[in-house]
Design an enzyme around this catalytic site. Structure first.
Site, PDB file in Angstrom:
ATOM      1  N   SER A 266     -12.525   3.994   5.682  1.00  0.00           N
ATOM      2  CA  SER A 266     -12.788   3.323   6.960  1.00  0.00           C
ATOM      3  C   SER A 266     -14.114   3.707   7.606  1.00  0.00           C
ATOM      4  CB  SER A 266     -11.686   3.678   7.960  1.00  0.00           C
ATOM      5  OG  SER A 266     -10.698   2.691   7.984  1.00  0.00           O
TER       6      SER A 266
ATOM      7  N   ASP B 265       0.841  -1.194   0.000  1.00  0.00           N
ATOM      8  CA  ASP B 265       0.000   0.000   0.000  1.00  0.00           C
ATOM      9  C   ASP B 265       0.887   1.259   0.000  1.00  0.00           C
ATOM     10  OD1 ASP B 265      -2.390   1.432   0.190  1.00  0.00           O
ATOM     11  OD2 ASP B 265      -2.384   1.410   2.383  1.00  0.00           O
ATOM     12  N   HIS B 266       0.574   2.214  -0.850  1.00  0.00           N
ATOM     13  CA  HIS B 266       1.267   3.517  -0.886  1.00  0.00           C
ATOM     14  C   HIS B 266       2.786   3.429  -1.000  1.00  0.00           C
ATOM     15  CE1 HIS B 266      -2.212   6.089  -0.252  1.00  0.00           C
ATOM     16  NE2 HIS B 266      -2.645   5.219   0.647  1.00  0.00           N
TER      17      HIS B 266
ATOM     18  N   HIS C 218      -7.852  10.069   4.152  1.00  0.00           N
ATOM     19  CA  HIS C 218      -7.405   9.085   5.140  1.00  0.00           C
ATOM     20  C   HIS C 218      -7.784   9.542   6.543  1.00  0.00           C
ATOM     21  CE1 HIS C 218      -4.651   8.098   1.741  1.00  0.00           C
ATOM     22  NE2 HIS C 218      -4.888   6.867   2.150  1.00  0.00           N
TER      23      HIS C 218
HETATM   24  P1  13P Z   1      -8.496   4.877   6.279  1.00  0.00           P
HETATM   25  O1  13P Z   1      -7.604   5.860   6.975  1.00  0.00           O
HETATM   26  O2  13P Z   1      -9.850   5.437   6.046  1.00  0.00           O
HETATM   27  O3  13P Z   1      -8.561   3.565   6.988  1.00  0.00           O
HETATM   28  O4  13P Z   1      -7.839   4.588   4.847  1.00  0.00           O
HETATM   29  C1  13P Z   1      -6.893   3.588   4.701  1.00  0.00           C
HETATM   30  C2  13P Z   1      -6.193   3.647   3.393  1.00  0.00           C
HETATM   31  O5  13P Z   1      -6.583   4.305   2.461  1.00  0.00           O
HETATM   32  C3  13P Z   1      -4.984   2.851   3.275  1.00  0.00           C
HETATM   33  O6  13P Z   1      -4.378   2.999   2.032  1.00  0.00           O
HETATM   34  O1  G3H Z   2      -2.810   4.983   3.963  1.00  0.00           O
HETATM   35  C1  G3H Z   2      -2.168   4.201   4.631  1.00  0.00           C
HETATM   36  C2  G3H Z   2      -2.206   4.062   6.063  1.00  0.00           C
HETATM   37  O2  G3H Z   2      -3.408   4.367   6.665  1.00  0.00           O
HETATM   38  C3  G3H Z   2      -1.030   4.716   6.740  1.00  0.00           C
HETATM   39  O3  G3H Z   2      -0.249   3.663   7.039  1.00  0.00           O
HETATM   40  O4  G3H Z   2       1.060   4.404   9.033  1.00  0.00           O
HETATM   41  O5  G3H Z   2       1.510   2.241   7.895  1.00  0.00           O
HETATM   42  O6  G3H Z   2       2.127   4.385   6.766  1.00  0.00           O
HETATM   43  P1  G3H Z   2       1.211   3.713   7.717  1.00  0.00           P
HETATM   44 ZN    ZN Z   3      -4.548   4.999   1.296  1.00  0.00          ZN
END
Ligand code: 13P
Ligand code: G3H
Ligand code: ZN
Length: 305
Positions: free
Chosen positions: A214, A83-84, A183
């Site tokens: 979320s 992710d990201h 987020h």
């Molecule tokens: P939330 O902060 O709404 O849980 O989003 C999570 C997210 O987008 C992780 O990539």
């Molecule tokens: O979008 C991603 C998460 O909510 C942030 O994750 O704290 O593991 O970087 P992280």
């Molecule tokens: Zn995200």
């Protein structure tokens, strides 16, 4: 069973439901997601961030997720995804570890640079059989002190024409869109921009992903699924459930216990409850058609051979 993320998403898109992409940081959260998916007969994606790789060790957390999925839910399609990812280095690291799917998040760059770097990432990943999620527009991380009224949402939104161009020029497999989502909890725009999502969906034929989902209530979730979203990222809701449960367990102790398993067991159950609820909302419950296999592990009795 580990399956390609793109297969999970394409099936969801074709059949008009969405799946959850749940972030994990540890064993308890991983087991909660896997057990919830198994009980709900739902495909899921389990995501790992760069910070989690730093915390747990990239190989350790990747293999933990893979082993849990393969052993505890062999009949459930489970995808593993970065992710990201924000640099080429992290993508290379994930490729070495064996990640089958990654996100390259170039949303902080100007458009031309986002296109250029994402395209490089796609070339690299596709040559290794990995799928790539790109992001256009930006899903913000809005600080605790920001007032909702102060946010200029226009600067974050995905432009539908640009989305078409982005997909065409980069060759990405899935696209994270910005339609007023953010987020964290209760940070999003008052109403998502449904028309914008519809326009993106008309121009782009790959699966569309919604981050920052979320805290979205059921009605809103249904509206965006109807307009093409087939995956919701969830992290904050499960983290909150985990931490709140842990704090309560520590506070409720009549005498100090050093048995961390007792403290973490409740947290795992709390996360599992949230994941099951989200799976119900997203419409992926019962979508696993394969026969229920005889599992060597019984999640209720907590016994295994
Ligand atoms: P939330 O902060 O709404 O849980 O989003 C999570 C997210 O987008 C992780 O990539
Ligand atoms: O979008 C991603 C998460 O909510 C942030 O994750 O704290 O593991 O970087 P992280
Ligand atoms: Zn995200």
């Amino acid at each position: 069973m580990i399956v390609p993320v793109i297969d999970i998403l394409k099936k969801a898109r074709e059949e008009g439901y969405a799946v959850g992409a749940f972030n994990t940081t540890n064993l308890e959260t991983t087991r909660a997601i896997v057990d919830a998916a198994k009980e709900m007969r739902s495909p899921v994606i389990i995501q790992i961030t760069e910070r989690t790789m730093e915390y747990a060790g990239g190989r350790a957390i990747f293999n933990l997720v893979k082993n849990c999925a393969e052993f505890y839910a062999p009949e459930i399609p489970i995808g593993i995804h970065l992710d990201h990812g924000k640099s080429f280095e992290i993508i290379e690291r994930c490729a070495n570890i064996g990640f089958p799917s990654i996100m390259y998040d170039g949303s902080r760059h100007i458009y031309e640079d986002n296109v250029m770097i994402t395209r490089k990432v796609v070339e690299f990943c596709h040559a290794k059989g990995m799928s790539v999620q790109g992001e256009l527009g930006s899903v913000p991380y809005i600080g605790e002190t920001s007032m909702m009224g102060e946010i200029n949402w226009d600067k974050y939104m995905t432009d539908p024409d640009q989305a078409e161009d982005f997909v065409c020029k980069t060759g990405i497999d899935t696209l994270a869109v910005a339609i007023g989502n953010a987020h964290g909890f209760f940070k999003e725009r008052k109403e998502p921009d449904y028309d914008r999502l519809e326009a993106i969906h008309k121009k782009v034929s790959i699966p569309l992903i919604l981050h920052g989902a979320s805290d979205w209530e059921n009605g809103r979730v249904k509206e965006v699924i109807a307009r093409g979203i087939c995956c919701f990222n969830v992290d904050t809701a499960t983290r909150l459930a985990f931490v709140n449960s842990l704090v309560k367990s520590v506070r409720d102790q009549s005498e100090v216990s050093f048995d961390i398993r007792k403290l973490l067991d409740g947290a795992r159950e709390a996360v599992k409850k949230v994941v099951k609820e989200k799976i119900r909302y997203f419409g992926s419950a019962g979508k696993v058609e394969t026969e229920k296999t005889e599992c060597v592990y019984d999640p209720v009795k907590k016994t295994e051979k």
